[in-house]
Structure formats: C-alpha cells, structure tokens
Write a protein that holds these residues in place. Sequence first.
Motif, PDB file in Angstrom:
ATOM      1  N   SER A  62       0.808  -1.224   0.000  1.00  8.53           N
ATOM      2  CA  SER A  62       0.000   0.000   0.000  1.00  8.53           C
ATOM      3  C   SER A  62       0.842   1.275   0.000  1.00  8.53           C
ATOM      4  O   SER A  62       0.377   2.316  -0.453  1.00  8.53           O
ATOM      5  CB  SER A  62      -0.950  -0.008   1.187  1.00  8.53           C
ATOM      6  OG  SER A  62      -0.234  -0.230   2.367  1.00  8.53           O
ATOM      7  N   HIS A  63       2.082   1.199   0.477  1.00  8.99           N
ATOM      8  CA  HIS A  63       2.872   2.433   0.554  1.00  8.99           C
ATOM      9  C   HIS A  63       3.591   2.806  -0.741  1.00  8.99           C
ATOM     10  O   HIS A  63       4.460   3.676  -0.760  1.00  8.99           O
ATOM     11  CB  HIS A  63       3.822   2.391   1.747  1.00  8.99           C
ATOM     12  CG  HIS A  63       3.046   2.437   3.023  1.00  8.99           C
ATOM     13  ND1 HIS A  63       2.728   1.310   3.727  1.00  8.99           N
ATOM     14  CD2 HIS A  63       2.445   3.469   3.651  1.00  8.99           C
ATOM     15  CE1 HIS A  63       1.966   1.646   4.753  1.00  8.99           C
ATOM     16  NE2 HIS A  63       1.785   2.950   4.730  1.00  8.99           N
ATOM     17  N   THR A  64       3.171   2.166  -1.805  1.00  8.31           N
ATOM     18  CA  THR A  64       3.674   2.510  -3.131  1.00  8.31           C
ATOM     19  C   THR A  64       3.411   3.984  -3.434  1.00  8.31           C
ATOM     20  O   THR A  64       4.092   4.594  -4.258  1.00  8.31           O
ATOM     21  CB  THR A  64       2.994   1.608  -4.176  1.00  8.31           C
ATOM     22  OG1 THR A  64       3.090   0.272  -3.720  1.00  8.31           O
ATOM     23  CG2 THR A  64       3.635   1.720  -5.537  1.00  8.31           C
ATOM     24  N   SER A 101      11.683   2.656   8.314  1.00 11.60           N
ATOM     25  CA  SER A 101      10.511   2.442   7.447  1.00 11.60           C
ATOM     26  C   SER A 101      10.586   3.264   6.163  1.00 11.60           C
ATOM     27  O   SER A 101      11.423   4.159   6.022  1.00 11.60           O
ATOM     28  CB  SER A 101       9.188   2.749   8.167  1.00 11.60           C
ATOM     29  OG  SER A 101       8.862   4.112   8.060  1.00 11.60           O
ATOM     30  N   CYS A 102       9.674   2.958   5.249  1.00  7.21           N
ATOM     31  CA  CYS A 102       9.640   3.691   3.976  1.00  7.21           C
ATOM     32  C   CYS A 102       9.111   5.103   4.172  1.00  7.21           C
ATOM     33  O   CYS A 102       9.176   5.928   3.274  1.00  7.21           O
ATOM     34  CB  CYS A 102       8.823   2.931   2.936  1.00  7.21           C
ATOM     35  SG  CYS A 102       7.138   2.587   3.449  1.00  7.21           S
ATOM     36  N   THR A 103       8.571   5.399   5.357  1.00  5.47           N
ATOM     37  CA  THR A 103       8.132   6.768   5.646  1.00  5.47           C
ATOM     38  C   THR A 103       9.320   7.640   6.036  1.00  5.47           C
ATOM     39  O   THR A 103       9.463   8.764   5.566  1.00  5.47           O
ATOM     40  CB  THR A 103       7.113   6.778   6.809  1.00  5.47           C
ATOM     41  OG1 THR A 103       6.167   5.741   6.593  1.00  5.47           O
ATOM     42  CG2 THR A 103       6.414   8.106   6.915  1.00  5.47           C
ATOM     43  N   GLY A 155      15.849  -2.846   6.106  1.00  5.10           N
ATOM     44  CA  GLY A 155      14.647  -3.654   5.898  1.00  5.10           C
ATOM     45  C   GLY A 155      13.453  -2.976   6.540  1.00  5.10           C
ATOM     46  O   GLY A 155      13.576  -1.888   7.107  1.00  5.10           O
ATOM     47  N   CYS A 156      12.308  -3.611   6.452  1.00  5.91           N
ATOM     48  CA  CYS A 156      11.074  -3.034   7.016  1.00  5.91           C
ATOM     49  C   CYS A 156      11.086  -3.086   8.541  1.00  5.91           C
ATOM     50  O   CYS A 156      10.504  -2.248   9.205  1.00  5.91           O
ATOM     51  CB  CYS A 156       9.862  -3.777   6.484  1.00  5.91           C
ATOM     52  SG  CYS A 156       9.612  -3.529   4.726  1.00  5.91           S
ATOM     53  N   SER A 157      11.681  -4.152   9.062  1.00 11.85           N
ATOM     54  CA  SER A 157      11.922  -4.233  10.490  1.00 11.85           C
ATOM     55  C   SER A 157      10.664  -4.013  11.319  1.00 11.85           C
ATOM     56  O   SER A 157       9.604  -4.557  11.011  1.00 11.85           O
ATOM     57  CB  SER A 157      13.029  -3.233  10.855  1.00 11.85           C
ATOM     58  OG  SER A 157      13.353  -3.279  12.209  1.00 11.85           O
ATOM     59  N   MET A 158      10.780  -3.173  12.335  1.00 12.54           N
ATOM     60  CA  MET A 158       9.674  -3.019  13.275  1.00 12.54           C
ATOM     61  C   MET A 158       8.530  -2.155  12.746  1.00 12.54           C
ATOM     62  O   MET A 158       7.578  -1.882  13.460  1.00 12.54           O
ATOM     63  CB  MET A 158      10.187  -2.449  14.594  1.00 12.54           C
ATOM     64  CG  MET A 158       9.377  -2.967  15.773  1.00 12.54           C
ATOM     65  SD  MET A 158       9.459  -1.861  17.148  1.00 12.54           S
ATOM     66  CE  MET A 158      10.942  -2.384  17.932  1.00 12.54           C
ATOM     67  N   CYS A 159       8.604  -1.755  11.492  1.00 13.19           N
ATOM     68  CA  CYS A 159       7.444  -1.069  10.915  1.00 13.19           C
ATOM     69  C   CYS A 159       6.255  -2.008  10.899  1.00 13.19           C
ATOM     70  O   CYS A 159       5.134  -1.610  11.171  1.00 13.19           O
ATOM     71  CB  CYS A 159       7.738  -0.578   9.509  1.00 13.19           C
ATOM     72  SG  CYS A 159       6.287   0.088   8.711  1.00 13.19           S
ATOM     73  N   LEU A 160       6.501  -3.264  10.554  1.00 11.16           N
ATOM     74  CA  LEU A 160       5.404  -4.235  10.611  1.00 11.16           C
ATOM     75  C   LEU A 160       5.777  -5.475  11.387  1.00 11.16           C
ATOM     76  O   LEU A 160       4.939  -6.354  11.559  1.00 11.16           O
ATOM     77  CB  LEU A 160       4.862  -4.585   9.217  1.00 11.16           C
ATOM     78  CG  LEU A 160       5.438  -5.804   8.494  1.00 11.16           C
ATOM     79  CD1 LEU A 160       4.530  -6.179   7.349  1.00 11.16           C
ATOM     80  CD2 LEU A 160       6.822  -5.564   8.053  1.00 11.16           C
TER      81      LEU A 160
END
Lengths: 468, 201
Positions: free
Chosen positions: A132-134, A348-350, A408-413
């Motif tokens: 979704s964060h595309t 995160s990607c944010t 990596g995405c790690s603790m984002c998810l």
Amino acid sequence: MSPKTLYDKIWDAHVAHESDDGTCLLYIDRHLVHEVTSPQAFEGLRMAGRKVRAPEKTIAVPDHNVPTTLERLDGIIENEEGRIQVEALDKNAREFGLHYYPMNDVRQGIVHIVGPEQGWTLPGMTVVCGDSHTATHGAFGALAHGIGTSEVEHVLATQTLIQKKSKNMKVEITGKLRPGVTAKDITLAVIGETGTAGGTGYVIEYCGEAIRDLSMEGRMTVCNMAIEGGARAGLIAPDQKTFDYVQGRPHAPKGGQWETALEWWKTLYSDDDAHWDKIVTLKGEEIEPVVTWGTSPEDVLPISAKVPAPSDFEGGKIDAAARSLDYMGLEPGTPLSEIKIDAVFVGSCTNGRIEDFREVAKILKGRKVADGVRMMIVPGSGLVRAQAEEEGLAEIFEEAGAEWRLPGCSMCLAMNPDQLAEHERCASTSNRNFEGRQGYKGRTHLVSPGMAAAAAVTGKLTDVRELV
Amino acid sequence: MEKFEKLSGIAAPMPLVNIDTDMIIPKAFLKTIKRSGLGVNLFDEMRYERDGSEKPDFVLNQPQYRQASILVAGDNFGCGSSREHAPWALKDFGIQAIISTSFADIFFNNCFKNGILPIVLPQDQVDVLMKDAEKGANARIEIDLENQTITASDGESFSFEVDEFKKHCLLNGLDDIGLTMEKAASIDLFEAKSGAERPWV
Ligand code: SF4
C-alpha cells in the motif's frame, strides 16, 4: 484543450484500452515486487503457463521479512517461513528474469526506498507494487499505488492494470513550516484533518509553498502516507529538485534521452484552471509537531495537547476511541508530553532516508538514550546505511546507546524478530499504529524522526523543539 | 473463480469503524506462500487469546455466527495494508459478502478478485442491516447480485450499486487476466507508441 490536473495528464498518457463503461487498461511502467505479496502471483503464472510480459520493467527486492541483525550477512534467516518466502522471491526473480537486488546486495532495502534511489522511479510514470505504501513514489510526480496479489499477477502477465479513474483532490499546504515541524507532521496533520477514509476514491495532489520547500526525501514522506488517508495515490508535481535528484541515478535516462524526458517532465503539472473534486487547505504555520494517541493514523494531535476522551467524538468513532484508549493504556486528559515510552523505532519507507537519520543525529549528538528505553535505528537501504556511516551518523547513534541495524522493514510491521513486547510503548517513525502492528499488544505512537529521537532521550513523548 | 449469483446467509455484525487488514489477518500469517488455509486465523488477535483459546465475546466465536457468510461492518472496512491475505482469510472462513458504508480502495478491489462482494450502502440502510444481523442465526439476509438487491430478514429491501465490469466478472466467475489477454493487441500497440515517445521507460 481542456485544462487537466497532473493526475489527468499521467492517466491519459497510460491508457492502453478503454471500454465503453470507462474501465481502462492502464499501462504500468514500473512494477516493484517484494517477497510477501508475490509468491502466490508467481505461482498463479506458473499454473496458467504464463510469462512475465515485461521483466525489464519489473524490479524485485526482499524487505519485509529480512532480519536486520548482522548474522544475515552470513545468509541466515532463522525464521523458517520467512526464509521460504525470501527463497521463493530469489527463485522467481531469477526464473522470470527480473531486475533483482538480493538480501545482501548493498543496494537492497525497502522497496519504496530502492526504487527512487536506483532511478527506477521517474516523473510521469505509472508505478505499482503489492504494497500500500507505493504511494511514496508519487513524490516524483509518478502515479503510484498499491495493489493486491491478484493484481500483481495481472500486471506480471499483462503489464497493465484494470482501473477506473479516481477523482481529483488537491491538498494545499500554504506558507512556511515553523522550525521543528517536518514532512511527517504535514502528512499526519492532513490525515487528522480528512480522516483515514477522507481520501477514498481520490488521487491527492499535494501542493503549496510548504510542499515546494520540502526536499525529495520530505516529499516522499508526505506521499507515503496518502494511503493512510484512504487515497489511491498521492502526487507532487516534479520540479528542479526532482530533476536534480533523479539525474545520474543508475536507471535514469542519459544523454539525448535525458533531454527528451526533461522536456516532457516539465509539462507535468496541474493547469491553473483544472477541475478539482475536493480541495483541502492547511496553513503551514499552523502545523505543530504531532503524535498519534490511538490505533488509527487519524488519531493525531499536537504534542501540546491532551489524550482525548471517547465523548469528544461522534458516531462509530466513540466506540473506536474507547477501544483505542483501552488498547493504548491511556487515560483521557493526560498531557501527551507526559506519556512514558519503552522503545523507539526509527526507520521504514516513511522515514528511513538519509535526511531522517541526520535529523535524529542532530538530537542524539552528545546525548544518551534514556535508561530503560531501547532505540532501534534501521536504514531504508544498504546505500543509506553506507552513507550514514560515512557521515558519522552511525557513530553518534551507537554512542548514544541506540542499535544501528541492517536495512529492511523491520519493526514497521514486525514480521521479522524486530517486535515490541506486550504493552511495550513505542515512539515510531513508521506509518501505522494499528493494533498489533509492531508486535502483539504493542503500543505505537507515530512521530517524526526528530520527535522519535527526542522521546528516546527524555524517555517520554517530547516536543522536539525543547531539545534544539 | 467461483460464480457469485445469489447469496442467502447469516450476517455477523461488526460495527467497529476502521477495521484494518492487520486486524483481519495479522502479519504472523503473511508468511505463507499459498492462498488457502487462512480462515482459522481470520481476525486472529480479536478472536483468540494468546494461548489459542477462543475469546467467547468475539462475534464469530458465538454459536449463532459461526456459519456467517456475510459481515455487516463499520465505516472504512479493510483500510491499511494491501495484503490480499485479508480477503483470502475471509473467503476461507466462508464470508462471501461484506456490507458497509465505505471500504478502503485496495481491499475493495481485492474482494472482487476473490469472489467476495463488498456492498456500499448509506448509513441508515447499514443501520437496518446491522440490527438485523444482531438478531443472530434466525435472520438471514438475501443478496441478489444480478438484480442488485439486498433483502433483510423482515423483507425490507434495498438496491445497491456495483461496477458493471466487476459484476460481470463475479456473475460469471471470470478470471480477468484471461480477459485482459484478449486485448493483447491494444497493449502491443500502446507499447510500440509509448516506447517511441518515451524510450527511457
Ligand atoms: S517499511 Fe513498513 S510500510 Fe514500508 S513497505 Fe515496509 S512494511 Fe510496508
């Protein structure tokens, strides 16, 4: 010609087929793929005996599941199922001939950070990913949105997506931001204003002086959370900053093609008299550093505020707020700046780009992470990690007592072992504060990188402006 | 894909707003490389204690709703992550239709790809159906996709909107990749034209 929005222009340039009822086949320029939402799509292709139509436009990178600790450099993924997914991506990427950045490639990272970094994401493109964060890629003036796994399969097989056009929404942030206020505060403030469903059915274009003033990193942060406001995509018109960022990246056009591309990119803006179905305006000067108190990104308040009561809301939100407060373990009336935290997550990607880490380093420099608080700092890509090390940021983090991880995405998810324990409270630069998102019964407060660092130092949610 | 024509089923009430896909299927279950078998973990954290025992209060654990095939839900159902595991889990549990005032965009699309019909109705009509759902197993809701009507247990009936193309695919159980591939000539043409105009793509 009738005036068009930026969205209209990109849309029109990508319609490969239109049916009588307005259903379109939208041609996809870039398809990004990661390990969690793609295995079933590749399996579907195999079962139907189909090929990937445009492997040269398909980029694969594992990010959600990869460990962020050093043993990964030896190729070890302890979690069996996670390992199977990463291996499946490995196999699929090689078998179908995709561009691929394996787990230990220095260019590996969160898919939405890798795309722009490698120059895959360019203005005027259509970009999709089973994630979704595309929306992040919209910062380049690319029409970018998340899709489900069946659609991933559809794009792999046909390089198109079945779409109907969304409505146009303009979100204007006027004026200048005050010191200590960042892109993250803008995007959260917008969601606070519109609600998480406010953007449903729309593509948002962010504009206004405060948006123009943002770096590309900041613009990515803003667009990243368009989905949290329910929008299909977020867009920002490309300008000189965009072109400067893109130029010279490995997959950006070169030479004569650069000139041709630039000429087209410069036409990518909304015409003055274009039609908007909805307009939201926020004054940049009025945005404060914000935090979330609940379990929806719309549960956002300035750090100077107090925890609200369910009775402050209406309709279905009354019960939802009560449930959130119970989950978050918060009492109405508590000043947000008195909420103690146990953990801090930066990444995160944010907020996992170099600029974010510079903000964090500014606060952490010469300070220590508070006793009893653990702080995890996770770069968005191997290249961001390398740059942060080169700039001496990593050293500052480690001296302050934070953990500096692999990308990596790690603790984002929290799909990998990077998770909150039950009832652990975290100030996080990620994008979702949903129940259980960062670990079973974990409690997440969404904040900007500076605010996260400030919380790490004081051990409670803190107005970053007190520390600069 | 199975065809969806008519459905008569028990509806479970879930009035909570903003039910996100992390709630529908927590990330612990995204590690699968299959589409099937996710039904037992549907709403996992809301449905089970940490030790795996059921939370008796949760709607789908109540005897009258164990066979539910419809959900009546609060606003903005399915928001958050794009994970198609959410509709896979719902479908695997037996849910075939969801009624709400609004759905998140990606989830909404994902439903159709999996033979689930998401229905958007105005608040007052959702309220009626929510009350109906609260009556438990004796209240069956009927959905007729062809005629786009939904009928509550007392006979009160509402009509709903659905995209023509999506309806067509659901009614006939069509795989839309196959349909798109029939238009391969248009895609070829587009590729040739845009490739000339924008060679850097
Ligand atoms: S960093 Fe978080 S939001 Fe971004 S792609 Fe990874 S899991 Fe999704």
